[in-house]
Design a protein around this motif. Sequence first.
Motif, PDB file in Angstrom:
ATOM      1  N   GLY A   1       0.788  -1.233   0.000  1.00  0.00           N
ATOM      2  CA  GLY A   1       0.000   0.000   0.000  1.00  0.00           C
ATOM      3  C   GLY A   1       0.818   1.281   0.000  1.00  0.00           C
ATOM      4  N   VAL A   2       2.145   1.149  -0.028  1.00  0.00           N
ATOM      5  CA  VAL A   2       3.025   2.337  -0.063  1.00  0.00           C
ATOM      6  C   VAL A   2       3.802   2.296  -1.383  1.00  0.00           C
ATOM      7  N   PHE A   3       3.369   3.136  -2.330  1.00  0.00           N
ATOM      8  CA  PHE A   3       3.968   3.152  -3.663  1.00  0.00           C
ATOM      9  C   PHE A   3       4.886   4.361  -3.802  1.00  0.00           C
ATOM     10  N   CYS A   4       6.157   4.103  -4.106  1.00  0.00           N
ATOM     11  CA  CYS A   4       7.135   5.191  -4.267  1.00  0.00           C
ATOM     12  C   CYS A   4       7.729   5.102  -5.661  1.00  0.00           C
ATOM     13  N   TRP A   5       7.899   6.219  -6.304  1.00  0.00           N
ATOM     14  CA  TRP A   5       8.613   6.194  -7.578  1.00  0.00           C
ATOM     15  C   TRP A   5       9.477   7.428  -7.776  1.00  0.00           C
ATOM     16  N   GLN A   6      10.442   7.246  -8.651  1.00  0.00           N
ATOM     17  CA  GLN A   6      11.403   8.308  -8.975  1.00  0.00           C
ATOM     18  C   GLN A   6      11.339   8.541 -10.481  1.00  0.00           C
ATOM     19  N   GLU A   7      11.241   9.803 -10.863  1.00  0.00           N
ATOM     20  CA  GLU A   7      11.207  10.143 -12.286  1.00  0.00           C
ATOM     21  C   GLU A   7      12.146  11.310 -12.529  1.00  0.00           C
ATOM     22  N   LYS A   8      12.754  11.315 -13.689  1.00  0.00           N
ATOM     23  CA  LYS A   8      13.605  12.452 -14.050  1.00  0.00           C
ATOM     24  C   LYS A   8      12.849  13.377 -14.983  1.00  0.00           C
ATOM     25  N   ARG A   9      12.927  14.653 -14.720  1.00  0.00           N
ATOM     26  CA  ARG A   9      12.298  15.635 -15.606  1.00  0.00           C
ATOM     27  C   ARG A   9      13.327  16.704 -15.975  1.00  0.00           C
ATOM     28  N   PRO A  10      13.183  17.281 -17.159  1.00  0.00           N
ATOM     29  CA  PRO A  10      14.211  18.229 -17.607  1.00  0.00           C
ATOM     30  C   PRO A  10      14.276  19.501 -16.755  1.00  0.00           C
ATOM     31  N   ILE A  11      15.461  20.044 -16.635  1.00  0.00           N
ATOM     32  CA  ILE A  11      15.606  21.407 -16.111  1.00  0.00           C
ATOM     33  C   ILE A  11      15.100  22.312 -17.228  1.00  0.00           C
ATOM     34  N   GLN A  12      14.098  23.114 -16.926  1.00  0.00           N
ATOM     35  CA  GLN A  12      13.414  23.784 -18.030  1.00  0.00           C
ATOM     36  C   GLN A  12      14.283  24.795 -18.780  1.00  0.00           C
ATOM     37  N   LYS A  13      15.064  25.584 -18.033  1.00  0.00           N
ATOM     38  CA  LYS A  13      15.848  26.639 -18.689  1.00  0.00           C
ATOM     39  C   LYS A  13      17.326  26.454 -18.384  1.00  0.00           C
ATOM     40  N   VAL A  14      18.119  26.247 -19.413  1.00  0.00           N
ATOM     41  CA  VAL A  14      19.560  26.097 -19.197  1.00  0.00           C
ATOM     42  C   VAL A  14      20.336  27.101 -20.047  1.00  0.00           C
ATOM     43  N   GLY A  15      21.494  27.461 -19.560  1.00  0.00           N
ATOM     44  CA  GLY A  15      22.373  28.390 -20.271  1.00  0.00           C
ATOM     45  C   GLY A  15      23.688  27.713 -20.612  1.00  0.00           C
ATOM     46  N   LEU A  16      24.135  27.872 -21.848  1.00  0.00           N
ATOM     47  CA  LEU A  16      25.407  27.292 -22.286  1.00  0.00           C
ATOM     48  C   LEU A  16      26.381  28.437 -22.542  1.00  0.00           C
ATOM     49  N   TYR A  17      27.557  28.353 -21.952  1.00  0.00           N
ATOM     50  CA  TYR A  17      28.563  29.380 -22.207  1.00  0.00           C
ATOM     51  C   TYR A  17      29.669  28.807 -23.082  1.00  0.00           C
ATOM     52  N   ILE A  18      29.948  29.484 -24.161  1.00  0.00           N
ATOM     53  CA  ILE A  18      31.019  29.048 -25.075  1.00  0.00           C
ATOM     54  C   ILE A  18      32.032  30.180 -25.196  1.00  0.00           C
ATOM     55  N   PRO A  19      33.272  29.927 -24.804  1.00  0.00           N
ATOM     56  CA  PRO A  19      34.277  30.995 -24.853  1.00  0.00           C
ATOM     57  C   PRO A  19      34.586  31.424 -26.289  1.00  0.00           C
ATOM     58  N   GLY A  20      35.108  32.621 -26.432  1.00  0.00           N
ATOM     59  CA  GLY A  20      35.600  33.062 -27.731  1.00  0.00           C
ATOM     60  C   GLY A  20      37.095  32.804 -27.775  1.00  0.00           C
ATOM     61  N   GLY A  21      37.833  33.768 -28.258  1.00  0.00           N
ATOM     62  CA  GLY A  21      39.289  33.617 -28.257  1.00  0.00           C
ATOM     63  C   GLY A  21      39.788  32.828 -29.446  1.00  0.00           C
ATOM     64  N   SER A  22      41.026  32.338 -29.339  1.00  0.00           N
ATOM     65  CA  SER A  22      41.710  31.772 -30.502  1.00  0.00           C
ATOM     66  C   SER A  22      41.071  30.476 -30.991  1.00  0.00           C
ATOM     67  N   ALA A  23      40.628  29.599 -30.068  1.00  0.00           N
ATOM     68  CA  ALA A  23      40.026  28.333 -30.493  1.00  0.00           C
ATOM     69  C   ALA A  23      38.508  28.438 -30.415  1.00  0.00           C
ATOM     70  N   PRO A  24      37.818  28.416 -31.563  1.00  0.00           N
ATOM     71  CA  PRO A  24      36.344  28.504 -31.527  1.00  0.00           C
ATOM     72  C   PRO A  24      35.747  27.148 -31.167  1.00  0.00           C
ATOM     73  N   LEU A  25      35.329  26.983 -29.897  1.00  0.00           N
ATOM     74  CA  LEU A  25      34.996  25.653 -29.400  1.00  0.00           C
ATOM     75  C   LEU A  25      33.585  25.197 -29.793  1.00  0.00           C
ATOM     76  N   PHE A  26      33.383  25.028 -31.099  1.00  0.00           N
ATOM     77  CA  PHE A  26      32.078  24.520 -31.535  1.00  0.00           C
ATOM     78  C   PHE A  26      31.849  23.095 -31.047  1.00  0.00           C
ATOM     79  N   SER A  27      32.934  22.351 -30.766  1.00  0.00           N
ATOM     80  CA  SER A  27      32.757  20.991 -30.247  1.00  0.00           C
ATOM     81  C   SER A  27      32.058  21.019 -28.882  1.00  0.00           C
ATOM     82  N   THR A  28      32.318  22.066 -28.111  1.00  0.00           N
ATOM     83  CA  THR A  28      31.656  22.178 -26.804  1.00  0.00           C
ATOM     84  C   THR A  28      30.163  22.463 -26.967  1.00  0.00           C
ATOM     85  N   VAL A  29      29.802  23.168 -28.039  1.00  0.00           N
ATOM     86  CA  VAL A  29      28.371  23.374 -28.316  1.00  0.00           C
ATOM     87  C   VAL A  29      27.691  22.021 -28.518  1.00  0.00           C
TER      88      VAL A  29
END
Lengths: 427, 427
Positions: free
Chosen positions: A108-136
């Motif tokens: 009679g005791v039902f427990c569950w775990q679910e994952k849900r997305p973090i709704q708003k996320v920010g990605l920071y990509i540095p500039g400079g000499s190496a354009p890190l598109f791989s990090t994107v």
Amino acid sequence: MKKINNPTQNTWSEILKRPTQSFADIEETVKGIFKEILQKGDVAVQKYTSLFDGSSSENILVSKAEIEEATELVSKELKQAIEVAKNNIYKFHEAQKTEKIEIETTEGVFCWQEKRPIQKVGLYIPGGSAPLFSTVLMLAVPASIAGCTEIVLCSPPNKQGKINPAILYVANLCGVTKIFKVGGIQAIGAMTFGTETIPQVYKIFGPGNQFVTVAKQVATQYGVGIDMPAGPSELLVYADETSVPSFVASDLLSQAEHGTDSQVILVTTNNEVLKAVEKEIYLQLEKLPRAAIAAQAIEKSKLILVENEQLALDLINEYGPEHFIICSKNEGFFIDGIQNAGSVFIGNFTPESAGDYASGTNHTLPTNGSAKTYSGVNLDSFMKSMTFQKITEKGIQNIGKSIEIMAEAEGLQAHKNAVTLRLKKIK
Amino acid sequence: MKKINNPTQNTWSEILKRPTQSFADIEETVKGIFKEILQKGDVAVQKYTSLFDGSSSENILVSKAEIEEATELVSKELKQAIEVAKNNIYKFHEAQKTEKIEIETTEGVFCWQEKRPIQKVGLYIPGGSAPLFSTVLMLAVPASIAGCTEIVLCSPPNKQGKINPAILYVANLCGVTKIFKVGGIQAIGAMTFGTETIPQVYKIFGPGNQFVTVAKQVATQYGVGIDMPAGPSELLVYADETSVPSFVASDLLSQAEHGTDSQVILVTTNNEVLKAVEKEIYLQLEKLPRAAIAAQAIEKSKLILVENEQLALDLINEYGPEHFIICSKNEGFFIDGIQNAGSVFIGNFTPESAGDYASGTNHTLPTNGSAKTYSGVNLDSFMKSMTFQKITEKGIQNIGKSIEIMAEAEGLQAHKNAVTLRLKKIK
């Protein structure tokens, strides 16, 4: 290069010490700029963009036209390479999806775990000499799989007010919802508080210089999550006589070219291997375009000879490398025994650069020993797990008495009362 | 209680605002004590234990004899209740174990993700009026399932140099490896740096007052992980005409008795429910031993009437409550739609206190809106995920060209070279 011969265990912590970073003075700068962004929003963001990046463009939001232009500028060859990497990253992170975990802990005791997305996320990509598109790729692909609804990307513009085309191309390809030409402390501040133009986010990801690193740390004081603490990149290679010295040297050098503060370590039980790798490093080093940077990192690097594999493993676990390459006839011993590492590369044909770009694993990894505590970025980094419970009348009858006793013993009568009232109702 | 009738959406953020906490002055105190612990170790720990807790005992490590004594002092009834809770918590967290995730992303490119325990963890259990042995269960049980090898617990002693017997009993029962009679800032500092007696840990868990909260925040600057940022406890109940007003009131009060700063909110689409719950709160309140505390929290609490369920859900997601109770004929709508909550309690027979003690879910949950970003404590909180990759000759031939092109485009020639050398060797 510093060669260390059979160091005694009590010297390990000194040998493996990373350079300490002091951020006290930067913190004041960050807090000042954050305060201004909180009060003045976009006006403050533009002021610092002009000051630090020399760009006075008022349109900080990247337009559709700019993305189309960038898409034209990226070569077909690079687009195809990005497609290969994206597919592998997608497959590996998609496989990390987890099912709901549900269990009846007591009748009679039902427990569950679910994952849900973090709704708003920010990605920071540095500039400079190496354009890190791989990090994107590494950030936007899992954010998109997780189902984050707002994926904001900030990257500093050059003096002409532009972001590298490959960064724009990949961001658009991988589901980023808004791209802003804003970098540094002001980007982190804007995503922390939100401005008229830039949305507030719940978690900020991505690498950066020391100003960005401190700004992310300060952002956590305002309730924003961050991917992990950042530090200089690291590689530790364990190699025995089955390794190929020129390969090992090329891996150590690919780490060294990241920056003068990169941490590069070789551990081996074989002195011949040590000498061969050292020789290869100098042979390859001189041909590199970034030789000046790599040479400084190599100068501080360490070649450590230990007596046996167990000692090697213990030393590696004490260090907790970001990247760990295993070239050994006993690779299973190291795979099973490694406790603290960000990402592990096994065998002679698995260079670190495979994981940096295209194998499918993530390259945003814990540095500075934080592999002892933190995971690298993965699908779960963009989600949070929530728990649910539903209890039937039978269920509360089964566990109610225990709750009453425990609540009473903790002196929390109202907690007890919430159960007592229900038990009475059932009788 | 503040009754709010159909608030317009642009007033939500103001209505749902939590009191801001300013920690600037505490931070200086914390940094001072941390510095002293770093320099003087146990001597500094003992100085502050004597100063803040009035205990001058030199034996800060709890002995076997003390644990045996504590075991005698805990009643049989309480031991049985603890057993019920422990079993449920064990079952739910054991079920959270995940398998290795392995995938061949491209032919010859094998990537996998595995979780391994954080080797050394620290659990902080506050002293004071309520001896939170339930929190020991919530932290030590998953730490033990995860396989952490060192599980250190710190809790402040009373003036007689003792820790509450139930805390000692549960710690010993659940696999804590060392218990120290040390509390407050000095406990967090000791676990951050390690002293002659207290081991350094990689991650610190557990609740505490504002000094402990700030100390944990400062600990992260020294590379120690923490479970989550802490704030006053919160409960939001959504109730419609299918709810039982006396039950709802008892839940709101069980939250309110935690502290005068507890956050208590009722959201409903039914004004009759709102009035009935309000009436019940005052009826039950006066009978509580902690009525003085609860009354202050209730005074600041909010009863919010909204027009429809969609608005209710949107408002709840904007708040992101630590605990969320759903008593509604349309519970499925809220279960599916809730994006931001720590733990969710469904139906009339699922009081929050069930999750606080014995249903099996964890009660260490994100407060202050951080449910938007953070998970509550779960099995993964005591582990980190690591990635592995092994590439065959065929594999590097398949993805090597793409890596070369991308590394070149990022200006990282040594990264490219690590692949080129290998491709040449194969040919």
